[in-house]
Design a protein around this motif. Structure first.
Motif, PDB file in Angstrom:
ATOM      1  N   CYS A 253       0.839  -1.200   0.000  1.00  0.00           N
ATOM      2  CA  CYS A 253       0.000   0.000   0.000  1.00  0.00           C
ATOM      3  C   CYS A 253       0.874   1.251   0.000  1.00  0.00           C
ATOM      4  N   LYS A 254       1.910   1.258   0.831  1.00  0.00           N
ATOM      5  CA  LYS A 254       2.842   2.385   0.840  1.00  0.00           C
ATOM      6  C   LYS A 254       3.489   2.567  -0.526  1.00  0.00           C
ATOM      7  N   ASP A 255       3.835   1.452  -1.169  1.00  0.00           N
ATOM      8  CA  ASP A 255       4.475   1.511  -2.475  1.00  0.00           C
ATOM      9  C   ASP A 255       3.550   2.141  -3.507  1.00  0.00           C
ATOM     10  N   LEU A 256       2.276   1.734  -3.476  1.00  0.00           N
ATOM     11  CA  LEU A 256       1.319   2.303  -4.427  1.00  0.00           C
ATOM     12  C   LEU A 256       1.155   3.802  -4.208  1.00  0.00           C
ATOM     13  N   LEU A 257       0.957   4.214  -2.961  1.00  0.00           N
ATOM     14  CA  LEU A 257       0.798   5.637  -2.667  1.00  0.00           C
ATOM     15  C   LEU A 257       2.035   6.435  -3.084  1.00  0.00           C
ATOM     16  N   SER A 258       3.202   5.870  -2.852  1.00  0.00           N
ATOM     17  CA  SER A 258       4.443   6.591  -3.184  1.00  0.00           C
ATOM     18  C   SER A 258       4.632   6.731  -4.694  1.00  0.00           C
ATOM     19  N   LYS A 259       3.940   5.892  -5.467  1.00  0.00           N
ATOM     20  CA  LYS A 259       4.049   5.981  -6.925  1.00  0.00           C
ATOM     21  C   LYS A 259       2.905   6.792  -7.545  1.00  0.00           C
ATOM     22  N   ILE A 260       1.894   7.104  -6.728  1.00  0.00           N
ATOM     23  CA  ILE A 260       0.806   7.977  -7.185  1.00  0.00           C
ATOM     24  C   ILE A 260       1.078   9.423  -6.793  1.00  0.00           C
ATOM     25  N   LEU A 261       1.477   9.633  -5.537  1.00  0.00           N
ATOM     26  CA  LEU A 261       1.720  10.994  -5.047  1.00  0.00           C
ATOM     27  C   LEU A 261       3.124  11.450  -5.446  1.00  0.00           C
ATOM     28  N   VAL A 262       3.339  11.479  -6.744  1.00  0.00           N
ATOM     29  CA  VAL A 262       4.614  11.882  -7.342  1.00  0.00           C
ATOM     30  C   VAL A 262       4.425  13.253  -7.978  1.00  0.00           C
ATOM     31  N   VAL A 263       5.298  14.184  -7.652  1.00  0.00           N
ATOM     32  CA  VAL A 263       5.145  15.568  -8.109  1.00  0.00           C
ATOM     33  C   VAL A 263       5.172  15.673  -9.627  1.00  0.00           C
ATOM     34  N   ASP A 264       6.069  14.968 -10.276  1.00  0.00           N
ATOM     35  CA  ASP A 264       6.180  15.012 -11.735  1.00  0.00           C
ATOM     36  C   ASP A 264       5.108  14.108 -12.341  1.00  0.00           C
ATOM     37  N   PRO A 265       4.113  14.672 -13.039  1.00  0.00           N
ATOM     38  CA  PRO A 265       3.035  13.840 -13.574  1.00  0.00           C
ATOM     39  C   PRO A 265       3.502  12.806 -14.588  1.00  0.00           C
ATOM     40  N   GLU A 266       4.655  13.065 -15.229  1.00  0.00           N
ATOM     41  CA  GLU A 266       5.168  12.115 -16.207  1.00  0.00           C
ATOM     42  C   GLU A 266       5.749  10.872 -15.537  1.00  0.00           C
ATOM     43  N   LYS A 267       6.033  10.962 -14.228  1.00  0.00           N
ATOM     44  CA  LYS A 267       6.557   9.812 -13.485  1.00  0.00           C
ATOM     45  C   LYS A 267       5.482   9.173 -12.590  1.00  0.00           C
ATOM     46  N   ARG A 268       4.316   9.762 -12.578  1.00  0.00           N
ATOM     47  CA  ARG A 268       3.194   9.257 -11.776  1.00  0.00           C
ATOM     48  C   ARG A 268       2.553   8.061 -12.487  1.00  0.00           C
ATOM     49  N   LEU A 269       2.045   7.103 -11.724  1.00  0.00           N
ATOM     50  CA  LEU A 269       1.353   5.978 -12.335  1.00  0.00           C
ATOM     51  C   LEU A 269       0.101   6.451 -13.071  1.00  0.00           C
ATOM     52  N   THR A 270      -0.175   5.838 -14.209  1.00  0.00           N
ATOM     53  CA  THR A 270      -1.428   6.080 -14.917  1.00  0.00           C
ATOM     54  C   THR A 270      -2.522   5.215 -14.286  1.00  0.00           C
ATOM     55  N   VAL A 271      -3.754   5.437 -14.684  1.00  0.00           N
ATOM     56  CA  VAL A 271      -4.858   4.598 -14.193  1.00  0.00           C
ATOM     57  C   VAL A 271      -4.578   3.133 -14.517  1.00  0.00           C
ATOM     58  N   GLN A 272      -4.131   2.874 -15.747  1.00  0.00           N
ATOM     59  CA  GLN A 272      -3.869   1.483 -16.153  1.00  0.00           C
ATOM     60  C   GLN A 272      -2.742   0.866 -15.333  1.00  0.00           C
ATOM     61  N   GLN A 273      -1.722   1.633 -15.010  1.00  0.00           N
ATOM     62  CA  GLN A 273      -0.625   1.111 -14.185  1.00  0.00           C
ATOM     63  C   GLN A 273      -1.069   0.868 -12.756  1.00  0.00           C
ATOM     64  N   VAL A 274      -1.921   1.752 -12.219  1.00  0.00           N
ATOM     65  CA  VAL A 274      -2.471   1.528 -10.886  1.00  0.00           C
ATOM     66  C   VAL A 274      -3.229   0.216 -10.858  1.00  0.00           C
ATOM     67  N   GLN A 275      -3.976  -0.067 -11.922  1.00  0.00           N
ATOM     68  CA  GLN A 275      -4.796  -1.274 -11.968  1.00  0.00           C
ATOM     69  C   GLN A 275      -3.971  -2.552 -12.154  1.00  0.00           C
ATOM     70  N   GLN A 276      -2.687  -2.401 -12.382  1.00  0.00           N
ATOM     71  CA  GLN A 276      -1.798  -3.560 -12.458  1.00  0.00           C
ATOM     72  C   GLN A 276      -0.941  -3.712 -11.205  1.00  0.00           C
ATOM     73  N   HIS A 277      -1.096  -2.796 -10.252  1.00  0.00           N
ATOM     74  CA  HIS A 277      -0.273  -2.857  -9.046  1.00  0.00           C
ATOM     75  C   HIS A 277      -0.741  -3.985  -8.134  1.00  0.00           C
ATOM     76  N   PRO A 278       0.182  -4.700  -7.480  1.00  0.00           N
ATOM     77  CA  PRO A 278      -0.197  -5.837  -6.619  1.00  0.00           C
ATOM     78  C   PRO A 278      -1.210  -5.485  -5.538  1.00  0.00           C
ATOM     79  N   TRP A 279      -1.063  -4.300  -4.933  1.00  0.00           N
ATOM     80  CA  TRP A 279      -2.014  -3.934  -3.870  1.00  0.00           C
ATOM     81  C   TRP A 279      -3.413  -3.783  -4.423  1.00  0.00           C
ATOM     82  N   TYR A 280      -3.549  -3.173  -5.594  1.00  0.00           N
ATOM     83  CA  TYR A 280      -4.855  -2.990  -6.210  1.00  0.00           C
ATOM     84  C   TYR A 280      -5.469  -4.333  -6.601  1.00  0.00           C
ATOM     85  N   LEU A 281      -4.645  -5.237  -7.116  1.00  0.00           N
ATOM     86  CA  LEU A 281      -5.140  -6.513  -7.631  1.00  0.00           C
ATOM     87  C   LEU A 281      -5.575  -7.477  -6.525  1.00  0.00           C
TER      88      LEU A 281
END
Length: 358
Positions: A253-281
């Motif tokens: 869960c911490k890993d997912l949040l740390s990859k979403i709350l990223v200042v640079d939007p180009e390095k932030r997870l997309t919706v599709q990438q979030v949906q492939q994250h282990p915590w989400y799945l």
């Protein structure tokens, strides 16, 4: 102040709808629960005062974008119509309240329940983005719950929404400070509204888990509102948040949040990438990965909308003119301030009144 009887009950004498009770009100107008005589169902109707103040493109865009959506996790648009005093927007009534009150009452959610809600929010966002709509105001207060024991999520309020093909590229400072992405705070021009929605969904998840906003601190309460506002926005720009020590969450869960709350939007997870994250799945109900494919296929097979874009535009245009029988025709006003959403359309955060240990 106007005293016309239609201000008390704007649906008086309406052939289809009958008022049941008031639901809520704000600077934008007010919402009533009504009975739909044609279907036998209850609906929520939002009323916006007619007149030149409706000239804002946001009102037209809200109705047009909302009317094009058909999804189980989005409040269903019914129709727009006029009364002598108001532009009215009829919608599906969702009777379980909003997620803000739900999370606040529970003082935060267990990780399993937070994941269940977050999965639904991401399914809704995936659908929105696939049909070309960005919300730009994803937050707990705009997420309603139905009355089931295991509540289902329904996204509402498309006042800040844009269509990625039909509207201009997002560039306005709109949203709610605690949820607003850094690229909006810094006034970055032509930002990606989809990535803004992902950031806000990450903030939602954080608040669900910890019952506090990621960029606020207990010591902020000693500051003036203006100083607190500026302090929070500076933390957003820096991506300055921490996980409270007294509320444990999993490493995934911490890993997912740390990859979403990223200042640079180009390095932030997309919706599709979030949906492939282990915590989400984890614990994802069977079939949900194809859920939106099925929804879009069914939507393509459905008949055309009851109100097309041209009809909606005409209704909004007509709403800018007060008829002679309106209670507001002589300059009276029931609503002192209607938010026409200027370039800086920031709203206030709700108060959670709960401070975890950092």
């Amino acid at each position: 102040m106007a005293t016309h009887k239609n201000l008390e009950d704007p649906l008086a004498g309406h052939p289809r709808y009958k008022k049941i009770r008031n639901l809520n009100k704000g600077s934008y107008g007010f919402v009533q629960l009504a009975y739909d005589k044609s279907t036998g169902h209850e609906v929520a109707i939002k009323f916006l005062q007619r007149g030149e103040r409706l000239a804002s493109v946001y009102v037209e865009r809200e109705i047009i974008n909302h009317s094009s959506l058909l999804h189980p996790h989005i409040v269903q648009f019914k129709e727009a119509f006029l009364t002598p005093e108001y532009l009215a927007i009829a919608m599906e009534f969702v009777d379980g309240g909003d997620m803000f009150q739900y999370v606040k009452a529970k003082r935060g959610l267990q990780e399993v329940e937070a994941r269940w809600f977050f999965q639904q929010v991401m399914i809704a966002l995936d659908y929105l983005h696939r049909v070309g709509v960005v919300s730009r105001d994803i937050k707990l207060e705009n997420t309603l719950l139905d009355g089931n024991r295991r509540p289902l999520v329904k996204i509402c309020d498309f006042g800040y929404s844009k269509h990625t093909e039909k509207d201009s590229v997002p560039k306005s400072r709109v949203g709610t400070p605690g949820y607003t992405a850094p690229e909006i705070v810094t006034n970055r021009r032509n930002y990606d509204g989809k990535m803004v929605d992902v950031w806000s969904a990450g903030v939602m998840l954080y608040v669900m888990l910890f019952c506090t906003y990621p960029f606020e601190r207990p010591e902020d309460e000693r500051e003036t509102p203006t100083k607190k506002y500026q302090t929070v926005l500076q933390r957003v720009i820096r991506g300055d948040y921490v996980f409270p020590r007294n509320i444990p969450i999993s490493d995934d869960c911490k890993d997912l949040l740390s990859k979403i709350l990223v200042v640079d939007p180009e390095k932030r997870l997309t919706v599709q990438q979030v949906q492939q994250h282990p915590w989400y799945l984890k614990d994802l109900p069977s079939g949900l990965s194809q859920f939106n494919d099925n929804c879009l296929a069914k939507q393509r097979e459905m008949p055309e909308l009851a109100q097309n874009v041209e009809e909606v535009r005409k209704i909004v245009h007509d709403a800018m003119v007060l008829p002679s029988n309106s209670a507001f025709a002589n300059g009276n006003a029931l609503i002192d301030s209607y938010n026409e959403e200027p370039e800086d359309g920031m709203e206030e955060d709700g108060s959670l009144e709960f401070s975890p240990s950092y």
